[in-house]
Design an enzyme around this catalytic site. Structure first.
Site, short mmCIF file in Angstrom:
data_model
loop_
_atom_site.label_atom_id
_atom_site.label_comp_id
_atom_site.label_asym_id
_atom_site.label_seq_id
_atom_site.Cartn_x
_atom_site.Cartn_y
_atom_site.Cartn_z
N SER A 1 3.54 -6.57 0.87
CA SER A 1 4.10 -6.83 -0.46
C SER A 1 4.91 -5.62 -0.93
O SER A 1 4.51 -4.91 -1.84
CB SER A 1 2.97 -7.17 -1.45
OG SER A 1 3.52 -7.57 -2.67
N SER B 1 -1.90 0.51 7.58
CA SER B 1 -2.64 1.33 6.61
C SER B 1 -4.12 0.97 6.56
O SER B 1 -4.93 1.74 6.04
CB SER B 1 -2.02 1.21 5.21
OG SER B 1 -2.13 -0.13 4.74
N GLY B 2 -4.48 -0.17 7.09
CA GLY B 2 -5.88 -0.60 7.08
C GLY B 2 -6.21 -1.61 5.99
O GLY B 2 -7.38 -1.89 5.74
N LYS B 3 -5.19 -2.19 5.38
CA LYS B 3 -5.39 -3.15 4.28
C LYS B 3 -6.33 -4.28 4.67
O LYS B 3 -7.30 -4.56 3.98
CB LYS B 3 -4.05 -3.77 3.84
CG LYS B 3 -3.02 -2.86 3.32
CD LYS B 3 -1.72 -3.60 3.01
CE LYS B 3 -1.12 -4.35 4.16
NZ LYS B 3 -0.73 -3.56 5.33
N SER B 4 -6.00 -4.96 5.75
CA SER B 4 -6.79 -6.13 6.15
C SER B 4 -8.19 -5.74 6.58
O SER B 4 -9.17 -6.43 6.25
CB SER B 4 -6.09 -6.91 7.26
OG SER B 4 -4.93 -7.54 6.74
N GLY C 1 0.13 -1.99 0.93
CA GLY C 1 0.37 -0.74 1.64
C GLY C 1 1.15 -1.04 2.90
O GLY C 1 1.40 -2.20 3.24
N LEU C 2 1.53 0.00 3.59
CA LEU C 2 2.32 -0.15 4.80
C LEU C 2 1.55 -0.83 5.92
O LEU C 2 0.31 -0.83 5.93
CB LEU C 2 2.79 1.23 5.28
CG LEU C 2 3.78 1.95 4.38
CD1 LEU C 2 3.96 3.40 4.84
CD2 LEU C 2 5.13 1.23 4.36
N SER C 3 2.28 -1.36 6.87
CA SER C 3 1.68 -1.91 8.08
C SER C 3 0.90 -0.79 8.77
O SER C 3 1.39 0.33 8.90
CB SER C 3 2.78 -2.43 9.01
OG SER C 3 2.22 -2.95 10.20
#
Length: 178
Positions: free
Chosen positions: A77, A7-10, A3-5
């Site tokens: 990614s 977005s809360g992925k990490s 997902g975008l920077s």
């Protein structure tokens, strides 16, 4: 997790990792901060470097998974092709691969912007000096058929993690742990 920077992925990936460990599973999260400062410190942000970055991460994740470590990876990614190659690496090894799309509109990601990267990218673009920043002056190709989509706008990290854990359990991917 892709997902975008912002977005809360990490945040979600680390929450999932901690929940898995608490349940007795071996788990580890790979993200841009712990990979770009070591293993991939020689790579920049060109399309070729991004491809190599994701390839290396995919290989490390495969090695971890081969030893029984549930590996959460959290990277923008941006290209479907690169994510597809990582999926293939895992499938060829007989290992599960779960693509989680953290779907947050860019407008929301920009309001979060913890590192000020969107502001910097917008300023560079206004000066005619694009940075190649994903979502601003470089494309992000959302997954065409991810296993799970998290719309991380009005949910907590815990609620998002529960969705991931429920998915993994429903697919029989958690086994018994330690």
């Amino acid at each position: 997790f892709t997902g975008l920077s912002g977005s809360g992925k990490s945040t979600i990936a680390f929450t999932v990792e901690h929940a898995l460990v608490q349940r007795g599973h071996l788990a580890y999260t790979l993200d841009g901060d712990n990979i770009r400062h070591g293993l991939n410190k020689n790579l920049g942000f060109s399309a070729a470097d991004r491809e190599e970055n994701i390839r290396r991460i995919g290989e490390v994740a495969r090695l971890f998974a081969d030893t029984g470590v549930i590996t959460c990876t959290s990277f923008i990614s941006p290209y479907r092709k690169d994510r597809g190659q990582v999926r293939k690496i895992h499938q060829d090894a007989g290992l599960a691969f779960v693509e989680v799309f953290v779907d947050v509109p860019i407008e929301v990601c920009e309001t979060r912007d913890p590192k000020g990267l969107y502001k910097k990218a917008r300023a560079a673009l206004a000066e005619g000096k694009g940075m190649g920043f994903t979502g601003v002056d470089d494309p992000y190709e959302p997954p065409s058929s991810p296993e799970l989509v998290l719309r991380n706008v009005n949910i907590s990290r815990e609620q998002a993690a529960i969705q991931v854990l429920d998915y993994l359990e429903s697919k029989g991917l958690l086994g018994k742990g330690l």
